[in-house]
Design an enzyme around this catalytic site. Structure first.
Site, PDB file in Angstrom:
ATOM      1  N   TYR A 114      48.813  60.809   6.490  1.00  0.00           N
ATOM      2  CA  TYR A 114      49.106  61.698   5.551  1.00  0.00           C
ATOM      3  C   TYR A 114      49.931  63.002   5.630  1.00  0.00           C
ATOM      4  O   TYR A 114      50.479  63.050   7.046  1.00  0.00           O
ATOM      5  CB  TYR A 114      47.590  62.086   5.113  1.00  0.00           C
ATOM      6  CG  TYR A 114      46.779  60.912   4.353  1.00  0.00           C
ATOM      7  CD1 TYR A 114      47.204  60.362   3.180  1.00  0.00           C
ATOM      8  CD2 TYR A 114      45.633  60.597   4.859  1.00  0.00           C
ATOM      9  CE1 TYR A 114      46.611  59.278   2.652  1.00  0.00           C
ATOM     10  CE2 TYR A 114      44.757  59.439   4.386  1.00  0.00           C
ATOM     11  CZ  TYR A 114      45.229  58.802   3.165  1.00  0.00           C
ATOM     12  OH  TYR A 114      44.735  57.711   2.570  1.00  0.00           O
ATOM     13  N   ARG A 174      40.151  65.496  10.720  1.00  0.00           N
ATOM     14  CA  ARG A 174      40.324  64.085  11.068  1.00  0.00           C
ATOM     15  C   ARG A 174      41.554  63.920  11.876  1.00  0.00           C
ATOM     16  O   ARG A 174      42.703  64.175  11.174  1.00  0.00           O
ATOM     17  CB  ARG A 174      40.252  63.373   9.579  1.00  0.00           C
ATOM     18  CG  ARG A 174      39.744  61.894   9.626  1.00  0.00           C
ATOM     19  CD  ARG A 174      38.507  61.731   9.365  1.00  0.00           C
ATOM     20  NE  ARG A 174      37.941  60.297   9.644  1.00  0.00           N
ATOM     21  CZ  ARG A 174      37.854  59.418   8.844  1.00  0.00           C
ATOM     22  NH1 ARG A 174      38.432  59.496   7.648  1.00  0.00           N
ATOM     23  NH2 ARG A 174      37.334  58.328   9.485  1.00  0.00           N
ATOM     24  N   GLY A 226      32.018  54.365   7.122  1.00  0.00           N
ATOM     25  CA  GLY A 226      32.672  54.538   5.706  1.00  0.00           C
ATOM     26  C   GLY A 226      32.051  53.285   5.047  1.00  0.00           C
ATOM     27  O   GLY A 226      31.281  53.333   4.038  1.00  0.00           O
ATOM     28  N   CYS A 276      32.129  48.390  -3.607  1.00  0.00           N
ATOM     29  CA  CYS A 276      32.049  47.491  -2.513  1.00  0.00           C
ATOM     30  C   CYS A 276      31.740  46.133  -2.824  1.00  0.00           C
ATOM     31  O   CYS A 276      30.817  45.841  -3.875  1.00  0.00           O
ATOM     32  CB  CYS A 276      30.689  48.129  -1.746  1.00  0.00           C
ATOM     33  SG  CYS A 276      30.331  47.337  -0.441  1.00  0.00           S
ATOM     34  N   ALA A 325      26.398  33.947  -5.124  1.00  0.00           N
ATOM     35  CA  ALA A 325      26.395  34.348  -6.695  1.00  0.00           C
ATOM     36  C   ALA A 325      25.127  34.019  -7.054  1.00  0.00           C
ATOM     37  O   ALA A 325      24.316  34.925  -7.547  1.00  0.00           O
ATOM     38  CB  ALA A 325      27.330  33.579  -7.724  1.00  0.00           C
ATOM     39  N   GLU A 377      18.474  24.582  -5.265  1.00  0.00           N
ATOM     40  CA  GLU A 377      19.797  24.487  -4.337  1.00  0.00           C
ATOM     41  C   GLU A 377      19.764  22.820  -3.786  1.00  0.00           C
ATOM     42  O   GLU A 377      18.620  22.439  -3.370  1.00  0.00           O
ATOM     43  CB  GLU A 377      19.765  25.278  -3.173  1.00  0.00           C
ATOM     44  CG  GLU A 377      20.625  25.058  -2.094  1.00  0.00           C
ATOM     45  CD  GLU A 377      21.975  24.497  -2.359  1.00  0.00           C
ATOM     46  OE1 GLU A 377      22.802  23.706  -1.805  1.00  0.00           O
ATOM     47  OE2 GLU A 377      22.403  25.462  -3.187  1.00  0.00           O
ATOM     48  N   ALA A 436      19.913  19.400  -9.711  1.00  0.00           N
ATOM     49  CA  ALA A 436      19.551  19.901 -11.107  1.00  0.00           C
ATOM     50  C   ALA A 436      20.604  19.105 -12.027  1.00  0.00           C
ATOM     51  O   ALA A 436      21.678  19.427 -12.195  1.00  0.00           O
ATOM     52  CB  ALA A 436      19.835  21.392 -11.287  1.00  0.00           C
TER      53      ALA A 436
END
Length: 657
Positions: free
Chosen positions: A174, A222, A331, A374, A405, A424, A469
């Site tokens: 930066y 930093r 972080g 995230c 999922a 499952e 299933a």
């Protein structure tokens, strides 16, 4: 049992006492602000959640100060644009965080420089990833103006209740880092030339803050200890071809910053040009920075905080106990689990939702101009809009598929109070997390699967393994809601010779590494194929990747910049051969026949691994029409994508039924 006592000890930064050694790294910037200035409610909630979760010190994302030299800051409204709005909202943030004993430092930036287009830099150097574009050079007067802006913003931060400020930053390339780097700073005035001159802006910022805010007001910096670059947009994997900052110079900078009066240094490595050292992907070992940080700590007397793949409480606790570092800076791990410190300090680190270092939900979305969050925690940075709320009407929910999922949908629906059954067909939960986690460098993926199973065990979810299933079976259950999360299947090319003994699909190869010979040909240069090639190369095998497109890592799943950079350099290091613009057309006599513009080549291989992509598994949705239940399809069954996509689908549907 490990007590992690060193992580629970208080720490002094200047005259401020931090309650423990857990610091939250600055993440995000522009998306934290209201268009007219001030912090969003969402931002306050996001940071307060981490204070409640036990972080002793929180650094805000970078806050712009200047709004005159470069009105387009790249990170949203500057503090000076509307100081009253900033003070009002920031005061609320600090009052709430202080209730949990957490201190917050406002991270204030002088600018982003050549990391982004149109922003000024110390010298006219090329803009990152914008060929032919050169950053405009700052005038002497503009430098002075920017320094003054940071000082004014720091005073406003102090008046807003921040316990200190962090100057952004001599890291990641930066603006202040560009001043400090000789390869990016070609000035002939007092801000260029010697190292002391290249640090002059950082010194004048500190002196101004101390004058305005008082000598006792803590100021941190930093600092990237080493850049790992050999040229613009060329990383140095082992750091031996350093054209930026050597570790020796980084330590000299640390000494100088201490002599100027900085109260603390938060250290890491890398720049955008070596992004995999700045934002390390999963291929980077955890704790890689500790030895470098220890050398900096030995050279100065101010605290050294360390970030960069430090999301292992055992590594962090040991490094602090051994006196190598003073605190850990988390972080991405803080995004994944806001309660990380509490879980460690209460003796339950196994309950931490693991960051998988994918860089998809955080840095990539930030750079794409999207709301960062995230991959494994869809609520992160969206705590207000995405909060989980109890279900008003309790329903009977059946979920088909125990991949990530399905597990996320089951977890969320159960937490909200629904009656949940998870079906499952195999003997294990995890779906493609299981083969995907078999890589030696995918420890976090394995941990994520274990975390989900552990959380489901704690909930009243009825898990039925080894259960196929069918539509008839599902209809008989009388569910109010059916969620189909049956995942995806690998694609096999329709070319001659696919039944040859050398040919193996990617999932089979991941499940059975013993089947892979010494000479390996990976067909498909997407992320799955490249990660498999990397694993084989690290095992000492001879590896060639064949990709139909002109470049690897351009088909299928988007690959974040740090991950793609590192894979490319690791390929070079391990001598992985890459054949782009080549297509598999058949397998004959133990050889793969590949075609490039009608030129055919035969390549001998002991194993030909097919990794050309995935397709959604066959759906039961049509057969469930008019069954009386609401039916949803999520994850790869709906659209083949990433772990992030699967988890976010599971959360969205689970949270709104």
């Amino acid at each position: 049992m490990q007590t992690y006592s060193s992580l629970g000890q208080p720490l002094k930064i200047g005259n401020v006492t931090i309650k423990n050694r857990f610091c939250m790294a600055p993440i995000g910037c522009g998306q934290h602000h209201l268009p007219g200035g001030g912090l969003k409610d969402e931002t306050i909630e996001y940071l307060v959640a981490r204070a409640k979760g036990g972080f002793g010190l929180i650094f805000t994302g970078a806050l712009a100060a200047d709004c005159t030299v470069d009105p387009y800051t790249g990170i949203g409204p500057a503090i000076l644009q509307n100081p009253e709005a900033f003070k009002m909202t920031a005061t609320e943030l600090n009052e709430r965080a202080n209730a949990y004993g957490t201190k917050i430092f406002a991270q204030i930036t002088m600018g982003l420089g050549r990391n982004y287009p149109h922003l000024p830099a110390p010298s006219a150097v090329q803009v990152f990833r914008h060929p032919g574009e050169v950053a405009p050079e700052l005038t002497h007067a503009e430098i002075k103006s920017k320094i003054a802006s940071v000082v004014k913003a720091a005073k406003i931060a102090q008046e807003s209740g921040f316990a200190g400020v962090e100057v952004h930053s001599i890291h990641w390339g930066y603006l202040l880092d560009q001043f400090a780097l000789a390869m990016m700073n070609h000035r002939s005035d007092e801000y260029g030339g010697s190292l002391e001159n290249r640090l002059r802006a950082a010194r004048e910022i500190l002196e101004g803050i101390k004058q305005e805010c008082g000598s006792a007001y803590p100021v941190s910096m930093r600092l990237g200890l080493k850049t790992f670059i050999k040229d613009f947009e060329q990383a140095s994997l082992d750091g031996s071809e350093e054209a930026g900052r050597t570790l020796e110079e980084g330590i000299n900078i640390a000494k100088l910053l201490e002599s100027y009066g900085y109260d603390c240094l938060s250290v890491d490595t890398g720049t955008y040009d070596s992004f995999y050292y700045a934002c390390p992907p999963i291929y980077m070992p955890k704790g890689y920075l500790v030895k470098m940080a220890a050398q900096a700590k030995a050279a100065v007397n101010i605290p050294i905080l360390v970030g960069g793949r430090m999301n292992d409480p055992d590594i962090a606790a040991q490094a602090i106990a051994d006196g190598q570092i003073d605190a850990v800076v988390l972080g991405r791990a803080a995004l994944a689990d806001a309660e990380y410190p509490h879980k460690v300090l209460s003796g339950h680190p196994e309950r931490i939702r693991p960051c998988i270092a994918c860089n998809l939900g955080c840095i990539t979305r930030l750079q794409q101009g999207k709301q960062p969050s995230c991959a494994v925690n869809p609520v992160a940075m969206r705590e207000v809009r995405f909060a989980m709320r109890p279900a008003i009407l309790k329903k009977k929910v059946v979920i088909v598929g125990g991949g990530v999922a399905g597990m996320e949908a089951a977890r969320v629906a159960s937490l909200r109070g629904h009656q949940v059954t998870l079906l499952e067909k195999t003997a294990h939960l995890g779906g493609n997390l299981i083969p995907g986690g078999n890589h030696s460098f995918k420890q976090e993926v394995r941990a994520l699967n274990a975390w989900y199973q552990q959380e489901l065990q704690r909930l009243p979810v009825d898990i039925k393994l080894n259960t196929t299933a069918t539509a008839e079976y599902l209809k008989a259950l009388g569910a109010d809601v059916i969620i189909l999360a049956t995942g995806s299947l690998p694609i096999m090319p329709q070319v001659p010779g696919m039944d040859a003994p050398q040919v193996i699909g990617c999932i089979d190869a991941l499940k059975h590494p013993e089947k892979i010979g010494q000479r390996v040909l990976v067909i498909g240069g997407g992320l799955v194929g490249c990660e498999m090639a990397l694993e084989y190369a690290q095992e000492g095998k001879e590896v060639t990747v064949v990709e139909a497109l002109p470049q690897i890592l351009t088909a299928g799943i988007y690959v974040p910049i740090p991950n793609g950079q590192m894979i490319g350099d690791l390929f070079a290091h391990y001598k992985v051969q890459v054949l782009t613009s080549h297509r598999l057309v058949g397998v004959e006599n133990g050889q793969a026949i590949v075609d490039s513009k009608e030129v055919r080549t035969a390549i001998a291989a002991d194993s030909i691994v097919i990794a050309v992509g995935f397709k959604p598994a066959p759906s039961l949705s049509p057969a469930l029409a008019c069954c009386g239940a609401d039916v949803y399809e999520i994850g790869d069954e709906q659209q083949v994508s990433t772990i992030m996509h699967a988890i976010w689908d599971g959360y969205e549907v689970g949270n709104h039924i």
